[in-house]
Motif scaffolding. Structure first.
Motif, PDB file in Angstrom:
ATOM      1  N   SER A  64     -23.124  -2.629  28.299  1.00  9.40           N
ATOM      2  CA  SER A  64     -23.806  -2.153  27.086  1.00  9.40           C
ATOM      3  C   SER A  64     -24.200  -3.318  26.194  1.00  9.40           C
ATOM      4  CB  SER A  64     -22.884  -1.198  26.310  1.00  9.40           C
ATOM      5  OG  SER A  64     -22.615  -0.040  27.075  1.00  9.40           O
ATOM      6  N   GLU A 106     -28.102  -4.300  25.191  1.00 15.02           N
ATOM      7  CA  GLU A 106     -28.544  -4.498  23.806  1.00 15.02           C
ATOM      8  C   GLU A 106     -29.228  -5.855  23.634  1.00 15.02           C
ATOM      9  OE1 GLU A 106     -29.243  -3.007  20.124  1.00 15.02           O
ATOM     10  OE2 GLU A 106     -28.097  -1.951  21.668  1.00 15.02           O
ATOM     11  N   ASN A 130     -32.645  -5.695  25.107  1.00 13.80           N
ATOM     12  CA  ASN A 130     -33.537  -4.884  24.269  1.00 13.80           C
ATOM     13  C   ASN A 130     -34.225  -5.721  23.197  1.00 13.80           C
ATOM     14  OD1 ASN A 130     -33.095  -2.516  25.642  1.00 13.80           O
ATOM     15  ND2 ASN A 130     -31.559  -1.722  24.207  1.00 13.80           N
ATOM     16  N   TYR A 156     -38.140  -4.781  23.329  1.00 14.24           N
ATOM     17  CA  TYR A 156     -38.837  -4.082  22.240  1.00 14.24           C
ATOM     18  C   TYR A 156     -39.593  -5.026  21.303  1.00 14.24           C
ATOM     19  CZ  TYR A 156     -36.303  -0.020  23.868  1.00 14.24           C
ATOM     20  OH  TYR A 156     -35.822   1.015  24.657  1.00 14.24           O
ATOM     21  N   ASP A 160     -20.993   1.257  11.776  1.00 14.67           N
ATOM     22  CA  ASP A 160     -22.271   1.825  12.198  1.00 14.67           C
ATOM     23  C   ASP A 160     -22.559   1.220  13.567  1.00 14.67           C
ATOM     24  OD1 ASP A 160     -25.001   2.130  12.779  1.00 14.67           O
ATOM     25  OD2 ASP A 160     -25.572   2.134  10.660  1.00 14.67           O
ATOM     26  N   ARG A 161     -22.420   2.025  14.634  1.00 10.78           N
ATOM     27  CA  ARG A 161     -22.499   1.480  15.981  1.00 10.78           C
ATOM     28  C   ARG A 161     -23.811   0.744  16.229  1.00 10.78           C
ATOM     29  NH1 ARG A 161     -24.055   1.812  21.114  1.00 10.78           N
ATOM     30  NH2 ARG A 161     -22.503   1.502  22.770  1.00 10.78           N
ATOM     31  N   ARG A 162     -24.923   1.309  15.795  1.00  8.01           N
ATOM     32  CA  ARG A 162     -26.211   0.673  16.058  1.00  8.01           C
ATOM     33  C   ARG A 162     -26.281  -0.701  15.397  1.00  8.01           C
ATOM     34  NH1 ARG A 162     -32.297   2.932  14.548  1.00  8.01           N
ATOM     35  NH2 ARG A 162     -33.425   1.255  15.600  1.00  8.01           N
ATOM     36  N   LYS A 163     -25.836  -0.766  14.143  1.00  2.00           N
ATOM     37  CA  LYS A 163     -25.887  -2.033  13.421  1.00  2.00           C
ATOM     38  C   LYS A 163     -24.938  -3.049  14.052  1.00  2.00           C
ATOM     39  CE  LYS A 163     -25.755  -1.822   8.959  1.00  2.00           C
ATOM     40  NZ  LYS A 163     -25.206  -1.683   7.584  1.00  2.00           N
ATOM     41  N   TRP A 206     -23.783  -3.276  17.113  1.00  2.00           N
ATOM     42  CA  TRP A 206     -24.228  -3.765  18.417  1.00  2.00           C
ATOM     43  C   TRP A 206     -25.467  -4.639  18.295  1.00  2.00           C
ATOM     44  CZ3 TRP A 206     -22.135  -2.778  23.430  1.00  2.00           C
ATOM     45  CH2 TRP A 206     -20.902  -2.126  23.387  1.00  2.00           C
ATOM     46  N   ARG A 207     -26.313  -4.365  17.306  1.00  2.00           N
ATOM     47  CA  ARG A 207     -27.465  -5.238  17.091  1.00  2.00           C
ATOM     48  C   ARG A 207     -26.998  -6.612  16.601  1.00  2.00           C
ATOM     49  NH1 ARG A 207     -33.009  -3.491  14.129  1.00  2.00           N
ATOM     50  NH2 ARG A 207     -33.294  -2.577  16.187  1.00  2.00           N
ATOM     51  N   TYR A 212     -32.171  -5.686   7.410  1.00  2.00           N
ATOM     52  CA  TYR A 212     -31.017  -5.499   6.535  1.00  2.00           C
ATOM     53  C   TYR A 212     -31.210  -6.354   5.290  1.00  2.00           C
ATOM     54  CZ  TYR A 212     -29.208  -3.769  10.956  1.00  2.00           C
ATOM     55  OH  TYR A 212     -29.055  -3.086  12.142  1.00  2.00           O
ATOM     56  N   SER A 242     -19.914  -5.397   8.228  1.00  2.00           N
ATOM     57  CA  SER A 242     -20.853  -4.330   8.593  1.00  2.00           C
ATOM     58  C   SER A 242     -20.174  -2.976   8.669  1.00  2.00           C
ATOM     59  CB  SER A 242     -21.510  -4.650   9.940  1.00  2.00           C
ATOM     60  OG  SER A 242     -20.576  -4.522  11.002  1.00  2.00           O
TER      61      SER A 242
END
Length: 330
Positions: free
Chosen positions: A17, A21, A24, A28, A69-72, A74-75, A133, A195
């Motif tokens: 995972s 990321e 990505n 993207y 915040d999982r998305r934040k 991992w980013r 952010y 975070s």
């Protein structure tokens, strides 16, 4: 015998995972076709391996906050690896290292200018992604996108400007190691915690823990250059000294008045057999034990911080990191 867990397994974090990321970040980016030479080069670099220590540290740090915040998270983790990978590209160019993770280094495959373009793109892409952010309460992310990158460059410059400089002090060596290695690790733990809404004093404790761990990591790297075989290293023992990098074991060996003149005589044109003999003397001196003791002191200080964080279940993750950094063999 039960097989030993890898670091990501011990921390219960999916490395697949993490890698997805990271990829990505290129996938993207609408300005960079994935089929382009730039896109392919970065994906190949990501897939070439690595333990992903820095993104793992971001995720561990987030476990000390009440609202991750999982998305934040991992980013941020992916951004940390992007910064580290970009620094490796530049590091290989500076050190003239032909191999990275068993594969031709980026500058060997693309040429120096092509490799610099990839490294610069990766650093810029981090800043672009983290710019979302921008709220004042989230300005801590700039510690990763700007401060960490700046300090990494400073560490590289300090290393480059002191080649074959045997007057470097131990304090200067420690400052370079802090900038080049420890500061990014410390920042990863800290921003992971921030975070997730951790209290500031907890984030600062994690920063201190990561910094001490990073210093021990760099000292261990310097020791492995003298203690491992050429087969294990993938290069001759003492390669740092051969390239003019005056690391901690060399600095301690320079305190030996009988050995110091031979070390100081080593320069870029010194015959290999002469350098081999000096490296052998350093290996037989007490310099390696002194370096080991300083590395152990940093680990002991890191362990003391874990004891201050025992109310958090994630303190066990810090113990895992401590064990990894304290006992790693490669």
């Amino acid at each position: 015998m039960k097989p030993q867990l890898t670091l990501d397994e011990a921390l219960d974090i999916s490395l697949r995972s993490v890698d997805r990321e990271i990829e990505n970040m290129v996938k993207y980016d609408k300005d960079i076709p994935r089929s382009s030479a730039l896109g392919k080069s970065i994906v190949e670099l990501v897939r070439s391996g690595g333990k992903r220590v820095r993104p793992l540290m971001v995720i561990v740090g987030s476990r000390f906050g009440p609202s991750p915040d999982r998305r934040k998270v991992w980013r941020l983790a992916a951004a940390a690896e992007f910064i580290h990978a970009a620094s490796l590209i530049h590091d290989d160019i500076i050190d003239d290292s032909p191999v990275r993770r068993g594969q031709p280094a980026m500058h060997i495959k693309l040429g120096v200018s092509g490799a610099l373009h990839v490294g610069n793109y990766m650093s810029a892409r981090v800043i672009e992604l983290l710019s979302v952010y921008s709220a004042e309460r989230e300005r801590y992310v700039y510690d990763l996108s700007s401060l960490a990158t700046t300090q990494l460059c400073l560490g590289e410059y300090q290393q480059l400007s002191h080649l074959f400089d045997y007057n470097v002090t131990i304090d200067e060596y420690l400052e370079k190691s802090r900038n080049k290695t420890a500061q990014l690790m410390a920042t990863c733990l800290k921003i992971g915690a921030q975070s997730a809404g951790a209290e500031e004093h907890i984030a600062e404790l994690l920063y201190s823990f990561g910094e001490k761990l990073g210093m021990a990591f760099q000292i261990r790297d310097d020791l492995l250059d003298f203690t491992q075989s050429a087969e294990q290293l993938g290069k001759p023992a003492g390669s740092d000294l051969r390239k003019g990098q005056v690391t901690l074991p060399v600095l301690f060996a320079l305190r030996d008045k009988r050995l110091a003149p031979a070390i100081r005589a080593i320069g870029p044109d010194t015959p290999a057999e002469v350098t081999d003999a000096v490296i052998g003397k350093i290996q037989q001196s007490g310099a390696l034990d002194e370096s080991e003791r300083l590395g152990r002191r940093y680990l002991d200080e890191a362990e003391a911080i874990i004891n201050r964080l025992r109310t958090f279940p994630a303190h066990r993750d810090l113990q895992t990191l401590l064990h990894y950094f304290g006992g790693r063999e490669s």
